[in-house]
Design an enzyme around this catalytic site. Structure first.
Site, short mmCIF file in Angstrom:
data_model
loop_
_atom_site.label_atom_id
_atom_site.label_comp_id
_atom_site.label_asym_id
_atom_site.label_seq_id
_atom_site.Cartn_x
_atom_site.Cartn_y
_atom_site.Cartn_z
N ASP A 306 5.35 -1.01 13.11
CA ASP A 306 5.15 0.47 14.05
C ASP A 306 6.12 0.84 14.75
O ASP A 306 7.10 -0.15 14.79
CB ASP A 306 3.88 0.23 14.68
CG ASP A 306 2.49 0.13 14.31
OD1 ASP A 306 2.25 0.69 12.95
OD2 ASP A 306 1.59 -0.34 14.73
N TYR A 375 4.01 -13.04 13.44
CA TYR A 375 4.36 -12.34 14.68
C TYR A 375 4.64 -13.05 15.99
O TYR A 375 3.77 -14.15 16.09
CB TYR A 375 3.16 -11.14 14.72
CG TYR A 375 2.73 -10.16 13.57
CD1 TYR A 375 3.56 -9.05 13.52
CD2 TYR A 375 2.18 -10.44 12.57
CE1 TYR A 375 3.43 -8.17 12.61
CE2 TYR A 375 1.83 -9.81 11.24
CZ TYR A 375 2.71 -8.51 11.31
OH TYR A 375 2.52 -7.67 10.31
N TYR A 448 -3.75 -5.64 10.90
CA TYR A 448 -3.34 -4.80 12.12
C TYR A 448 -3.57 -5.71 13.37
O TYR A 448 -4.53 -6.21 13.71
CB TYR A 448 -4.30 -3.66 12.12
CG TYR A 448 -4.08 -2.68 10.93
CD1 TYR A 448 -3.14 -1.80 11.03
CD2 TYR A 448 -5.11 -2.48 10.06
CE1 TYR A 448 -2.93 -0.81 10.00
CE2 TYR A 448 -4.91 -1.79 9.08
CZ TYR A 448 -3.94 -0.87 9.21
OH TYR A 448 -3.60 0.18 8.14
#
Ligand code: ZN
Length: 498
Positions: A306, A375, A448
């Site tokens: 993003d 992440y 997500y």
């Protein structure tokens, strides 16, 4: 039908030596030393070393006219070879460094019709038992071009023949083409009446498919076009030469250092939302070396992040597919200069920049769902982190979640519930602010993460929020690893040994 009879007949029809050999079905090297080949096939031909320039009788023009082959219209003549070579040298050829070239020669349709006309002529002369309806009596022109013209052009230009190399599109024309195509249209209406009065597009493909003695009668053909093909006043001419460089693929890994940078140009209702993008920054600094048409470059990466997400660690693999490339390689120094130019933007950093074979693009395109992504999320709670929360967020066994398409992407993605695997979760407290948690997540690609953290009103279950039983929000997210070992590690700062 004896070879000598065939050649004598072709000779009487004004057919050149090369085409005569085509009708003797000569192969490969047999076109190199033609005299030798005729000898081997026991065929006598007049001395073939006489060239047009040396003819000095009173009517040189007439002789010249006669010397244009009625079948190939001079396609295999030295004169056309000279024109083609000169045309290539006069083009932008020198700007391309490609070692290999490939020729694509577009020929007027009159050539194809002349082959057919001679096919009919030979059938009439020697009977259909000698010259079949289905098998062309000659080596097809296209094949002969490959056997004869390609090696000569490659040798003169000092390049290898390579199907993936620089494509040289050569268009030839002939003064008779327009008239012949008009006749062909009439013939086509008579021979193949269109159903429902549809107009039939006359094309080379149509000629190849329909125009042979098994599909069309010689007598009908002759009502529109002569058999055998008549002599012509002028030879084929070079119409144009266009160059199309090969597709070159340049791969590397990028790190995204900015939280205000989109992946590709972000435009909404014709307005730019962000002034730059990863794609544009990389293309800007790499493209100029390879091509003059950077707008045709395709940028691909193994997933994307993003706008507000950074990508750190080893970075994300990407590749630029560069069509019509002028160069097909670069040195490490050149790659390093491009890497440094991108780094100077401060928004993106690239490394491992290298030219890769096109086949390797599959690494980026396939298996995306199976890849693991690493992440690091900075998250905030409404109250200080407790030991209980920390313990709940040390998960080393993988577990599955169900994730509905996030509301924020519903405008571009269909609504689905997708199962995703979370391989591990590990959390620690931020010392300066005990409401802040740093959470490392290893997940299946396509998860997500923002929604995995806060749960999005139960649209993602379980979520970090549901696991700890408290609301939690995400402040910042970084991608810290992508498990794709491609492209290979190269250190462009190393001095190249040549
Ligand atoms: Zn010829």
């Amino acid at each position: 039908m004896k070879n000598q009879e065939l050649i004598d007949y072709l000779e009487s029809c004004g057919v050149c030596r090369v085409c005569q050999l085509r009708y003797l079905k000569a192969r490969g090297n047999e076109y190199r030393d033609m005299q030798q080949t005729f000898k081997r096939l026991d065929v006598k031909v007049p001395d073939i070393t006489i060239v047009v320039d040396e003819i000095t009788d009173e009517q040189p023009l007439k002789k010249q006219r006669l010397s244009i082959c009625s079948i190939c219209l001079g396609l295999f003549s030295e004169d056309l070879q000279r024109q083609v070579i000169q045309g290539i040298l006069d083009s932008d050829f020198a700007k391309y460094d490609s070692d290999g070239i490939v020729l694509a020669i577009s020929m007027p349709m009159t050539l194809q019709l002349r082959q057919l006309s001679m096919w009919f002529a030979l059938q009439r002369k020697f009977g259909r038992s000698s010259v079949a309806d289905h098998n062309a009596p000659d080596v097809p022109i296209k094949e002969a071009v490959k056997l004869i013209l390609h090696p000569i052009v490659c040798a003169k230009l000092g390049r290898e023949y390579d199907a993936n190399g620089l494509m040289i599109n050569i268009e030839l024309r002939h003064s008779s083409e327009e008239d012949v195509v008009a006749k062909l249209s009439e013939l086509n209406r008579a021979a193949f009446p269109a159903k429902n009065h549809r107009r039939v597009e006359i094309s080379r493909g149509l000629l190849e498919k329909q125009y042979q003695p098994s599909r069309i009668k010689g007598d009908l053909f002759e009502q529109y076009l002569p058999i055998p093909p008549p002599a012509v006043m002028d030879p084929l001419q070079l119409q144009s030469i266009e160059l199309l460089g090969p597709i070159v693929c340049v791969a590397g890994r990028y790190r995204k250092l900015s939280r205000e940078l989109s992946h590709t140009p972000w435009v909404l209702h014709g307005q730019r939302i962000m002034e730059d993008s990863i794609e544009e920054i990389i293309v800007r600094h790499v493209a100029a070396y390879f091509t003059e048409t950077p707008e045709k470059i395709t940028f691909m990466s193994s997933g994307r992040e993003d706008v507000d997400v950074r990508c750190l660690g080893k970075g994300r693999p990407f590749v630029l597919e560069i069509p019509n490339a002028r160069r097909s390689s670069m040195t490490r120094q050149q790659a390093l200069a491009m890497e440094q130019a991108v780094d100077c933007t401060g928004k993106v950093s690239i490394h491992n920049l290298q030219v890769v074979p096109r086949e390797e693009l599959t690494h980026i395109k396939t298996g995306e769902e199976q890849k693991r992504k690493y992440y690091r999320a900075l998250c905030v709670l409404q109250e200080p982190v407790t030991l209980d929360i920390l313990q709940k967020l040390q998960i080393s066994d993988s577990f599955d979640i169900q994730q509905k398409t996030p509301i924020r992407v519903l405008h571009r993605r269909p609504l689905h519930t997708r199962p995703r695997t979370i391989f591990s979760v590990e959390a620690r407290v931020q010392r300066e602010n005990r409401r802040l948690l740093i959470i490392d997540v290893v997940s299946q690609a396509g998860t997500y993460i923002k929604e995995l953290v806060h749960g999005e009103f139960g649209r993602t279950t379980p979520s970090i929020s549901s696991i700890i039983g408290k609301p939690i929000d995400i402040v910042a997210l970084d991608v810290v690893g992508i498990d794709l070992d491609w492209p290979a590690d190269v250190n462009n700062t190393e001095i190249e040994v040549t």
